[in-house]
Design a protein around this motif. Structure first.
Motif, PDB file in Angstrom:
ATOM      1  N   UNK A 198       0.862  -1.176   0.000  1.00  0.00           N
ATOM      2  CA  UNK A 198       0.000   0.000   0.000  1.00  0.00           C
ATOM      3  C   UNK A 198       0.889   1.212   0.000  1.00  0.00           C
ATOM      4  N   UNK A 199       0.279   2.370   0.049  1.00  0.00           N
ATOM      5  CA  UNK A 199       1.071   3.587   0.065  1.00  0.00           C
ATOM      6  C   UNK A 199       1.993   3.562   1.295  1.00  0.00           C
ATOM      7  N   UNK A 246       7.244  -0.753  -0.571  1.00  0.00           N
ATOM      8  CA  UNK A 246       7.477  -1.398  -1.868  1.00  0.00           C
ATOM      9  C   UNK A 246       8.773  -0.941  -2.516  1.00  0.00           C
ATOM     10  N   UNK A 247       9.029   0.373  -2.479  1.00  0.00           N
ATOM     11  CA  UNK A 247      10.250   0.878  -3.131  1.00  0.00           C
ATOM     12  C   UNK A 247      11.486   0.353  -2.414  1.00  0.00           C
ATOM     13  N   UNK A 288       3.424  -2.581  -8.201  1.00  0.00           N
ATOM     14  CA  UNK A 288       2.220  -1.789  -8.465  1.00  0.00           C
ATOM     15  C   UNK A 288       1.357  -1.702  -7.207  1.00  0.00           C
ATOM     16  N   UNK A 289       1.141  -0.485  -6.690  1.00  0.00           N
ATOM     17  CA  UNK A 289       0.369  -0.344  -5.454  1.00  0.00           C
ATOM     18  C   UNK A 289      -1.083  -0.810  -5.599  1.00  0.00           C
ATOM     19  N   UNK A 290      -1.645  -0.662  -6.810  1.00  0.00           N
ATOM     20  CA  UNK A 290      -3.068  -0.988  -7.012  1.00  0.00           C
ATOM     21  C   UNK A 290      -3.251  -2.322  -7.724  1.00  0.00           C
ATOM     22  N   UNK A 316       2.679 -15.307  -9.228  1.00  0.00           N
ATOM     23  CA  UNK A 316       2.721 -15.196  -7.768  1.00  0.00           C
ATOM     24  C   UNK A 316       2.709 -13.729  -7.377  1.00  0.00           C
ATOM     25  N   UNK A 317       2.399 -13.478  -6.116  1.00  0.00           N
ATOM     26  CA  UNK A 317       2.311 -12.099  -5.624  1.00  0.00           C
ATOM     27  C   UNK A 317       3.109 -11.961  -4.331  1.00  0.00           C
ATOM     28  N   UNK A 318       4.005 -10.962  -4.317  1.00  0.00           N
ATOM     29  CA  UNK A 318       4.754 -10.625  -3.105  1.00  0.00           C
ATOM     30  C   UNK A 318       4.062  -9.406  -2.489  1.00  0.00           C
ATOM     31  N   UNK A 319       3.667  -9.521  -1.218  1.00  0.00           N
ATOM     32  CA  UNK A 319       3.001  -8.407  -0.534  1.00  0.00           C
ATOM     33  C   UNK A 319       3.936  -7.823   0.518  1.00  0.00           C
ATOM     34  N   UNK A 320       4.139  -6.505   0.447  1.00  0.00           N
ATOM     35  CA  UNK A 320       4.921  -5.823   1.482  1.00  0.00           C
ATOM     36  C   UNK A 320       3.924  -5.255   2.488  1.00  0.00           C
ATOM     37  N   UNK A 321       3.906  -5.850   3.659  1.00  0.00           N
ATOM     38  CA  UNK A 321       2.879  -5.561   4.672  1.00  0.00           C
ATOM     39  C   UNK A 321       3.479  -4.851   5.881  1.00  0.00           C
TER      40      UNK A 321
END
Ligand SMILES: CC(C)(COP(=O)(O)OP(=O)(O)OC[C@H]1O[C@@H](n2cnc3c(N)ncnc32)[C@H](O)[C@@H]1O)[C@@H](O)C(=O)NCCC(=O)NCCS
Ligand SMILES: Nc1ncnc2c1ncn2[C@@H]1O[C@H](COP(=O)(O)OP(=O)(O)OP(=O)(O)O)[C@@H](O)[C@H]1O
Length: 198
Positions: free
Chosen positions: A9-10, A14-15, A113-115, A127-132
């Motif tokens: 998310x914002x 992610x960066x 991509x945030x969205x 696959x999806x990597x989520x930064x939580x």
């Protein structure tokens, strides 16, 4: 070629994670960067945004991002209008860049991509990597980084699915609550998992 999503998310980090992945040799395409390219001076994208949102092109001919941001984060209908103008262009540029990498023989690419999940782009990826991070930390980092007041930070958070709701779509979750070295260790583990998949 394998295509993975890298989302969050914002101000979730992610960066930060994307930079660490690049250092390990990953190819990462950045949706926020592409979103800037499609409104560079002289593009049709900028002309369309200028026509729909009068006053957002500055005297230098460049997009006044702060002005447009204030407008679209305060109003979901305005945001939807901007998304409708830009998202197809961002998508198209992403596909072109992916094809160019595939033609070079690159084995895997990550799409930062945030969205990603909001726009359903995670469907069909490898696959999806989520930064939580927990919401209170996300908000604190957002306010500190962008110098936002509470209202501004809340408006931006409200424009995205909560990170907790994104967890169910993630193949890997990187918990960015700790310091950068704690995050780097998780990034290395995910990178090994991606390499192992071929
Ligand atoms: C509104 C704009 C001009 C504000 O620019 P600004 O330089 O202040 O922010 P920046 O582009 O760096 O985005 C910062 C973060 O805001 C969030 N964000 C940006 N756009 C959106 C949106 N339409 N909906 C929800 N969140 C968004 C993302 O988490 C992004 O990482 C800009 O964000 C924009 O053009 N947005 C529309 C394109 C888009 O959806 N971009 C997101 C990636 S596809
Ligand atoms: N593990 C961490 N510890 C402390 N601060 C961090 C950590 N990770 C990121 N940050 C800080 O939090 C803020 C958000 O991180 P970053 O810019 O990587 O997020 P992002 O998800 O790319 O944000 P956006 O999508 O809004 O561009 C930055 O100011 C960054 O320096």
């Amino acid at each position: 070629m394998r295509i993975y999503g890298l989302t969050g998310g914002i101000a979730s980090g992610k960066s930060t994670v994307s930079q660490m992945l690049r250092e390990l040799g990953a190819h990462v395409l950045d949706a926020d960067a592409i979103a800037r390219e499609v409104v560079e001076p002289g593009t049709l994208g900028l002309a369309e945004v200028g026509a729909r949102f009068p006053g957002v092109i500055g005297p230098d001919g460049r997009l006044d991002r702060a002005k447009l941001g204030a407008r679209v984060f305060a109003d979901p209908a305005e945001r939807a209008a901007l998304n409708a103008l830009l998202h197809p262009r961002i998508r198209e540029a992403f596909l072109e860049k992916t094809q160019a990498l595939a033609a070079q023989g690159v084995a895997r690419v990550l799409y930062d991509a945030p969205l990603l999940i909001e726009n359903g782009l995670h469907v069909g990826l490898d696959g999806v990597v989520l930064v939580w991070v927990p919401r209170d930390l996300q908000k604190a980092r957002l306010k500190a980084r962008d110098g936002l007041e509470d209202t501004g930070a809340e408006a931006r958070l409200a424009a995205q699915l909560p990170l907790d709701a994104k967890r169910e779509h993630a193949t890997w979750i990187i918990d960015n609550t700790g310091d950068r070295e704690a995050t780097r260790a998780q990034v290395q583990e995910v990178w090994r998992a991606l390499l192992a998949r071929g």
